[in-house]
Write an enzyme that holds these catalytic residues in place. Structure first.
Site, PDB file in Angstrom:
ATOM      1  N   ARG A  39       0.819  -1.222   0.000  1.00  0.00           N
ATOM      2  CA  ARG A  39       0.000   0.000   0.000  1.00  0.00           C
ATOM      3  C   ARG A  39       0.854   1.274   0.000  1.00  0.00           C
ATOM      4  O   ARG A  39       0.468   2.296  -0.564  1.00  0.00           O
ATOM      5  CB  ARG A  39      -0.943  -0.042   1.221  1.00  0.00           C
ATOM      6  CG  ARG A  39      -1.873   1.154   1.376  1.00  0.00           C
ATOM      7  CD  ARG A  39      -2.872   0.889   2.505  1.00  0.00           C
ATOM      8  NE  ARG A  39      -3.476   2.126   2.990  1.00  0.00           N
ATOM      9  CZ  ARG A  39      -4.671   2.588   2.596  1.00  0.00           C
ATOM     10  NH1 ARG A  39      -5.373   1.933   1.713  1.00  0.00           N
ATOM     11  NH2 ARG A  39      -5.155   3.712   3.091  1.00  0.00           N
ATOM     12  N   ILE A  65      -6.942   8.150  -1.055  1.00  0.00           N
ATOM     13  CA  ILE A  65      -6.903   6.685  -1.015  1.00  0.00           C
ATOM     14  C   ILE A  65      -7.714   6.317   0.222  1.00  0.00           C
ATOM     15  O   ILE A  65      -7.520   6.897   1.296  1.00  0.00           O
ATOM     16  CB  ILE A  65      -5.446   6.157  -0.946  1.00  0.00           C
ATOM     17  CG1 ILE A  65      -5.398   4.632  -0.811  1.00  0.00           C
ATOM     18  CG2 ILE A  65      -4.645   6.784   0.169  1.00  0.00           C
ATOM     19  CD1 ILE A  65      -3.952   4.050  -0.909  1.00  0.00           C
ATOM     20  N   SER A  66      -8.654   5.389   0.089  1.00  0.00           N
ATOM     21  CA  SER A  66      -9.565   5.088   1.193  1.00  0.00           C
ATOM     22  C   SER A  66      -8.836   4.427   2.357  1.00  0.00           C
ATOM     23  O   SER A  66      -7.794   3.777   2.176  1.00  0.00           O
ATOM     24  CB  SER A  66     -10.689   4.160   0.711  1.00  0.00           C
ATOM     25  OG  SER A  66     -11.383   4.769  -0.352  1.00  0.00           O
ATOM     26  N   GLN A  67      -9.444   4.563   3.539  1.00  0.00           N
ATOM     27  CA  GLN A  67      -8.965   3.900   4.750  1.00  0.00           C
ATOM     28  C   GLN A  67      -8.885   2.383   4.485  1.00  0.00           C
ATOM     29  O   GLN A  67      -9.785   1.838   3.830  1.00  0.00           O
ATOM     30  CB  GLN A  67     -10.000   4.226   5.831  1.00  0.00           C
ATOM     31  CG  GLN A  67      -9.860   3.552   7.146  1.00  0.00           C
ATOM     32  CD  GLN A  67     -11.167   3.657   7.942  1.00  0.00           C
ATOM     33  OE1 GLN A  67     -12.227   3.930   7.394  1.00  0.00           O
ATOM     34  NE2 GLN A  67     -11.073   3.448   9.224  1.00  0.00           N
ATOM     35  N   ILE A  70     -12.163   0.295   4.985  1.00  0.00           N
ATOM     36  CA  ILE A  70     -13.267   0.456   4.021  1.00  0.00           C
ATOM     37  C   ILE A  70     -12.963  -0.322   2.732  1.00  0.00           C
ATOM     38  O   ILE A  70     -13.849  -0.913   2.111  1.00  0.00           O
ATOM     39  CB  ILE A  70     -13.610   1.948   3.768  1.00  0.00           C
ATOM     40  CG1 ILE A  70     -14.988   2.099   3.102  1.00  0.00           C
ATOM     41  CG2 ILE A  70     -12.608   2.661   2.944  1.00  0.00           C
ATOM     42  CD1 ILE A  70     -16.101   2.257   4.058  1.00  0.00           C
TER      43      ILE A  70
END
Ligand code: SAM
Length: 219
Positions: A39, A65-67, A70
């Site tokens: 990531r 960028i999403s958590q 989620i």
């Protein structure tokens, strides 16, 4: 270099334990993909050490960028299998597409901001994720030529569910999409059964940037 690799592997293990497994995600395919995909390579160098933290991060162009949680929740809700073809709206950093690519046969991802798409393409090439096909477009009309899809994931908040997307789901298809106003949305899961009947489930609250386009927010 090796130390760096080990450092980020440890951060990934920790993220999975504390943020993913501890919150009830059990899908082994999702967990394995999140353990594998680096990531930190999907964010800017200055943010790499925060890449495995429990919050979204900026990726430029006022996008995020999403958590991690989620990403895990949405991916698990798609109930994916290895022969699936999946459409993603909102490539962004490319991280969500990378996670999908480890689980399914092919990922089709659409992004409306060209610079983000180019950056994501470079990372996919570097990591040799060859089963991700990307397109620069407004994704709110879906990707007609490649439809139908076994699953569709929308990673930006929509005012309503675009009918085009429902039409491009195959029988037995699953979709997840954040639906609501511009501040807060509900994560909605759609299941289109064998007869084409739509079943809708609310998975809870979420907060995404806007899905902007012809069948989304106008601006
Ligand atoms: N999935 C991304 C990731 O893993 O980094 C996060 C996506 S970010 C929360 C939302 C993305 O949706 C943004 O990059 C934004 O430009 C994109 N977007 C918004 N409206 C769109 C549209 N109509 N078609 C395609 N992409 C769109």
């Amino acid at each position: 270099m090796e130390n760096e690799t080990i450092k980020y592997e440890r951060m990934r293990d920790d993220m999975i334990k504390r943020q993913i497994e501890a919150r009830g995600i059990k899908d082994n395919k999702v967990i394995a993909a999140m353990r594998k995909v680096p990531r930190h390579l999907f964010v800017s160098e200055a943010l790499m050490d925060q890449a495995y933290s429990d919050y979204p991060l900026p990726i430029g162009e006022q996008q995020t960028i999403s958590q991690p949680y989620i990403v895990a929740e949405m991916t698990a809700a798609l109930e994916l299998t290895k022969n699936d073809r999946v459409l993603e709206l909102g490539t962004g950093s490319g991280y969500q597409a990378a996670i999908l690519s480890q689980i399914v046969y092919r990922v089709y991802s659409i992004e409306r901001i060209h610079t983000l798409l180019i950056r994501a393409r470079k990372i996919f090439d570097k990591l040799q994720y060859h089963n991700i096909v990307i397109k620069y477009a407004d994704g709110t009309s879906g990707w007609e030529e490649e439809s139908p899809f076994d699953a569709i994931i929308v990673t930006a908040g929509a005012p309503d569910i675009p009918q085009f997307l429902i039409n491009q789901l195959s029988p037995n298809g699953r979709m997840v999409i954040p639906v609501g106003d511009e501040h807060v949305q509900s994560l909605v899961r759609i299941y289109k059964d064998e007869k084409g009947i739509i079943h809708r489930t609310n998975l809870g609250g979420c907060r995404f940037v806007k899905l902007i386009g012809e069948h989304g927010w106008k601006r």
